[in-house]
Design an enzyme around this catalytic site. Sequence first.
Site, mmCIF file in Angstrom:
data_model
loop_
_atom_site.group_PDB
_atom_site.id
_atom_site.type_symbol
_atom_site.label_atom_id
_atom_site.label_comp_id
_atom_site.label_asym_id
_atom_site.label_seq_id
_atom_site.Cartn_x
_atom_site.Cartn_y
_atom_site.Cartn_z
ATOM 1 N N SER A 324 0.839 -1.198 0.000
ATOM 2 C CA SER A 324 0.000 0.000 0.000
ATOM 3 C C SER A 324 0.869 1.241 0.000
ATOM 4 O O SER A 324 1.967 1.238 0.581
ATOM 5 C CB SER A 324 -0.891 0.000 1.253
ATOM 6 O OG SER A 324 -1.445 1.269 1.490
ATOM 7 N N TYR A 351 -1.738 -0.798 9.665
ATOM 8 C CA TYR A 351 -1.764 -1.240 8.270
ATOM 9 C C TYR A 351 -0.477 -0.834 7.554
ATOM 10 O O TYR A 351 0.151 -1.642 6.854
ATOM 11 C CB TYR A 351 -2.977 -0.628 7.574
ATOM 12 C CG TYR A 351 -3.296 -1.185 6.213
ATOM 13 C CD1 TYR A 351 -4.136 -2.276 6.074
ATOM 14 C CD2 TYR A 351 -2.793 -0.608 5.060
ATOM 15 C CE1 TYR A 351 -4.463 -2.792 4.827
ATOM 16 C CE2 TYR A 351 -3.094 -1.104 3.808
ATOM 17 C CZ TYR A 351 -3.935 -2.193 3.686
ATOM 18 O OH TYR A 351 -4.246 -2.701 2.452
ATOM 19 N N LYS A 355 2.470 -3.372 6.036
ATOM 20 C CA LYS A 355 2.790 -3.326 4.606
ATOM 21 C C LYS A 355 4.258 -2.962 4.368
ATOM 22 O O LYS A 355 4.891 -3.467 3.430
ATOM 23 C CB LYS A 355 1.861 -2.347 3.886
ATOM 24 C CG LYS A 355 0.405 -2.807 3.823
ATOM 25 C CD LYS A 355 0.248 -4.102 3.037
ATOM 26 C CE LYS A 355 -1.212 -4.456 2.810
ATOM 27 N NZ LYS A 355 -1.383 -5.710 2.038
ATOM 28 N N THR A 386 -12.280 0.884 -3.328
ATOM 29 C CA THR A 386 -12.648 -0.506 -3.069
ATOM 30 C C THR A 386 -13.576 -0.589 -1.858
ATOM 31 O O THR A 386 -13.659 0.361 -1.070
ATOM 32 C CB THR A 386 -11.398 -1.348 -2.797
ATOM 33 O OG1 THR A 386 -10.776 -0.867 -1.585
ATOM 34 C CG2 THR A 386 -10.408 -1.259 -3.950
#
Length: 471
Positions: A324, A351, A355, A386
Amino acid sequence: MTTLNESVDVARSIDEVFAYVSDFTTTAEWDATATSAVKLTAGKIRVGTEFKVVCALPVGSVSILYRITELRAPDFIRLEGRSALFTVTDSIHFYRSKRGTRIDYEAKFEFKGILAPVFSLSRKGLESMGWESVDGLRAALEDTFAIGAAGDGIPGPARLLPELSRFTRWGYIRGLKRFNPMSKSMLGKHVVLTGATAGLGHAAAHDLATRGADLTLVVRDKRRGHRLVTELKRETGNDEIRYELADLSLMSDVDALIERFLQSGKSIDVLINNAGALFNPRGQTAEGFEQSYALLLLSPYRLTEGLSPLLIQAGESRVINVVSGGMYTSKLDVDALPNDENGSYSGSAAYAREKRALMVLTEEWASRWKKQGIVVNAMHPGWADTPGVRSALPGFRKITRPILRTAQQGADTIVWLAVARETGSVTGKLFLDREVVSTHLVAGTREDAAERAKLLRLLDEAAHSSAALSA
């Protein structure tokens, strides 16, 4: 009536050439005038299959509705096209040759209305467009393209905003101009894709199924998995699609999945580690791991390590890790990765950390497995609209919605890394829009060798401890 004839001889097998050309959606890759092409008819390509091709002509854009009227694989295909300005019949013959395959392409145009005399007088222009198109087809099938690089060093401060602008929809559209065709066949190539039921995974699954890949989709919901496989088979006509059930945040499920793959003995040509989620608030799995750490890092580590014998068995295989752009804000901090409770948990920060660690792991695997024929790369999709973004980052989405990419645009580089011939020769890199990009945007996020070694020890210890737990 105006008739154009062109021939080209390419060093590819007749079956590969026929498969590529008969799917008329590929015209957007090689035709000099085509700007987009979509298949309108579900199922396998056959007589009656229709395509919509949009072409840019001197008089403006024109939409052509093509229909296959004759098909004899792998020797011949005829399509009839209708537009507001003309009708066209394309007759394409395929012959085995010393080089591989000769293609004879004939196009017969009948122009309508008051423009007919103008087009009839422009034969040289039409011939030039026809030659450019067939030359584009030759280049696509010769497939000698190189990988582009937007730079893998750290950009200066003045470059930060332009770099971030590449994450947007407009960045993708600019990059699209540099994209090369993907004519390599995926028939018989076994692709394992995690997180396939929504977002980037769903878009990648559809594209890979269309290209004929032998697909195993890893999902955690049986009903959604069955629905997805049914949908893909119906829309693409590809029957080599199945799903495997696993909750990838649970190491016991990951282990059971690995065991099923190993027992099957089936080689894996491409493994795509795409499954992910951004968790708010902090949560813990039944096995005692923080959710972000378990799903985003420990799971792909364990799965890839466990499936490495099947990747080696394939001879030339690829691992694609979906990371990401958020990782650019984070430096590798191994002590923070398990996200033990400290009262300051942030889902987006967790997150980004996981990543970043997965990117480092990509580089380590690439170095370790290069001699065994496993290519390992990472990609980030830019800012894509998304279901995960909609549910986990509603504020971000509200602000950035006009510039977000579609899931298909975000997933494009996943498919390219899985399919393109040229991506089999580069390993340990990060890609955005089919170009190598820097893994860091500021120097302060660089880690040292000691921290990288510490990451590998943490993952190895966690894998062994969870193995004992699930035994």
